[in-house]
Design a protein around this motif. Structure first.
Motif, PDB file in Angstrom:
ATOM      1  N   VAL A 171      53.688  46.073  35.114  1.00  0.00           N
ATOM      2  CA  VAL A 171      53.464  47.376  35.730  1.00  0.00           C
ATOM      3  C   VAL A 171      53.290  47.212  37.233  1.00  0.00           C
ATOM      4  N   TRP A 172      53.378  48.311  37.940  1.00  0.00           N
ATOM      5  CA  TRP A 172      53.309  48.355  39.393  1.00  0.00           C
ATOM      6  C   TRP A 172      51.925  48.838  39.842  1.00  0.00           C
ATOM      7  N   ASP A 173      51.685  48.693  41.147  1.00  0.00           N
ATOM      8  CA  ASP A 173      50.455  49.238  41.732  1.00  0.00           C
ATOM      9  C   ASP A 173      50.499  50.763  41.748  1.00  0.00           C
ATOM     10  N   PRO A 174      49.333  51.417  41.603  1.00  0.00           N
ATOM     11  CA  PRO A 174      47.985  50.861  41.583  1.00  0.00           C
ATOM     12  C   PRO A 174      47.503  50.407  40.198  1.00  0.00           C
ATOM     13  N   TYR A 175      48.355  50.592  39.171  1.00  0.00           N
ATOM     14  CA  TYR A 175      47.948  50.185  37.819  1.00  0.00           C
ATOM     15  C   TYR A 175      47.700  48.678  37.756  1.00  0.00           C
ATOM     16  N   PHE A 176      48.550  47.916  38.441  1.00  0.00           N
ATOM     17  CA  PHE A 176      48.402  46.466  38.464  1.00  0.00           C
ATOM     18  C   PHE A 176      47.096  46.073  39.145  1.00  0.00           C
ATOM     19  N   ALA A 177      46.838  46.641  40.320  1.00  0.00           N
ATOM     20  CA  ALA A 177      45.607  46.323  41.046  1.00  0.00           C
ATOM     21  C   ALA A 177      44.373  46.709  40.235  1.00  0.00           C
ATOM     22  N   SER A 178      44.454  47.825  39.539  1.00  0.00           N
ATOM     23  CA  SER A 178      43.337  48.280  38.707  1.00  0.00           C
ATOM     24  C   SER A 178      43.077  47.301  37.567  1.00  0.00           C
ATOM     25  N   ALA A 179      44.152  46.835  36.930  1.00  0.00           N
ATOM     26  CA  ALA A 179      44.003  45.870  35.832  1.00  0.00           C
ATOM     27  C   ALA A 179      43.443  44.549  36.338  1.00  0.00           C
ATOM     28  N   GLN A 180      43.856  44.135  37.528  1.00  0.00           N
ATOM     29  CA  GLN A 180      43.329  42.898  38.105  1.00  0.00           C
ATOM     30  C   GLN A 180      41.820  42.969  38.273  1.00  0.00           C
ATOM     31  N   LYS A 181      41.336  44.096  38.767  1.00  0.00           N
ATOM     32  CA  LYS A 181      39.901  44.224  38.992  1.00  0.00           C
ATOM     33  C   LYS A 181      39.132  44.351  37.680  1.00  0.00           C
TER      34      LYS A 181
END
Length: 302
Positions: A171-181
């Motif tokens: 998936v792409w940001d911001p979903y990716f960044a959210s999953a990382q956190k």
């Protein structure tokens, strides 16, 4: 402050006349969403903004005549072309590198892309994530038939990822960044070392042929908005936090790896997009080969 800037640069002469311009956008992606939030207007025209969850749904609407103009990642127009949609590539965005990724839970036994053989991988069908997965699998010596694809929207994929219904997610940001956190995920691949894929501004052939000056004016505004966004990352982060409801720290991560802009569709970009199309055809993900060059509309920026 940004709103005043955009209004100032939008005062362009428009020779094409249209009662209404229908523009598709994704709330969590791209300059069109930002322009919509800032109340962009074009003299003599009324803009109708229509939100979509992802590129494939947007291009279905383009085919149906529900929108005239929009932006997506590289794969959606390839799938749309193969499906008979009469679209034109009118502008391009910088290719993402690490703002989209293939990842697994932090405690997953899957260590490499090659370990995905027989595993369930979720992604939005026809999206940029689809191409990233196809490219990563090819580099690892796998085909799509070696995995179990699970076609899910980002919100549905997140629930499946949390619940253990899938083994990996693209998936792409911001979903990716959210999953990382939230989950401290382990990234198996982003676009590093893989063929890059540009984003695109797309228009229906009818709209581009009937209103070429209006298409150019829209692209000029996107280009100038992109220049402003690049020069004002803090302001953009504030806008996107308010616009999407995504926490500020996640938006900050998203912005650090996002590049904004709009350029003509150059021969190099056409070649990149043809590689996307050829890979999908080789892996039998689209029913027929498609030609990108025949669908390029020439824009000459001011």
């Amino acid at each position: 402050m940004m709103k005043k800037w955009i209004v100032a640069v939008l005062a362009l002469p428009l020779l094409a006349q249209a009662a209404e311009i229908k523009i598709g956008y994704q709330k969590s992606a791209g300059l069109l969403s930002m322009m919509k939030t800032q109340g962009v207007s074009l003299p003599g025209h009324q803009i109708k903004w229509i939100e979509f969850p992802a590129g494939p749904q947007m291009l279905e609407a383009l085919n149906a005549g529900s929108i005239d103009f929009g932006s997506t990642g590289a794969p959606p127009p390839v799938f749309a072309q193969a499906g008979g949609v009469d679209l034109l590539y009118v502008g391009a965005e910088p290719a993402p590198v690490n703002s989209e990724a293939l990842f697994v839970p932090k405690d997953s036994p899957i260590r490499t892309v090659a370990d995905l053989r027989g595993k369930r991988v979720a992604f939005q069908k026809g999206s940029g994530s689809h191409f990233l997965l196809a490219s990563a699998l090819q580099k690892a010596g796998l085909k799509f038939s070696d995995i179990t694809p699970v076609y899910l929207s980002p919100s549905d994929a997140r629930a499946a990822f949390v619940g253990g219904g899938i083994d990996a997610w693209v998936v792409w940001d911001p979903y990716f960044a959210s999953a990382q956190k939230a989950y401290q995920v382990r990234v198996l691949s982003d676009y590093t070392g893989l063929p890059l894929a540009n984003g695109f501004y797309l228009a229906s052939r009818k709209f581009a042929e009937q209103s070429p000056q209006l298409v150019s004016a829209l692209l000029e505004q996107v280009k100038l908005t992109g220049k402003w966004a690049t020069e004002h990352p803090k302001e953009v982060s504030t806008i996107l936090t308010q616009q999407t409801g995504v926490p500020a720290d996640i938006v900050a991560t998203w912005m650090q790896r996002t590049r904004f802009g709009a350029t003509p569709v150059t021969p190099d970009i056409v070649a990149n997009q043809q590689r996307v199309a050829d890979l999908f055809y080789q892996q039998k993900l689209i029913p027929k080969a498609v030609n990108i060059t025949s669908r390029v509309w020439t824009w000459q920026p001011k």
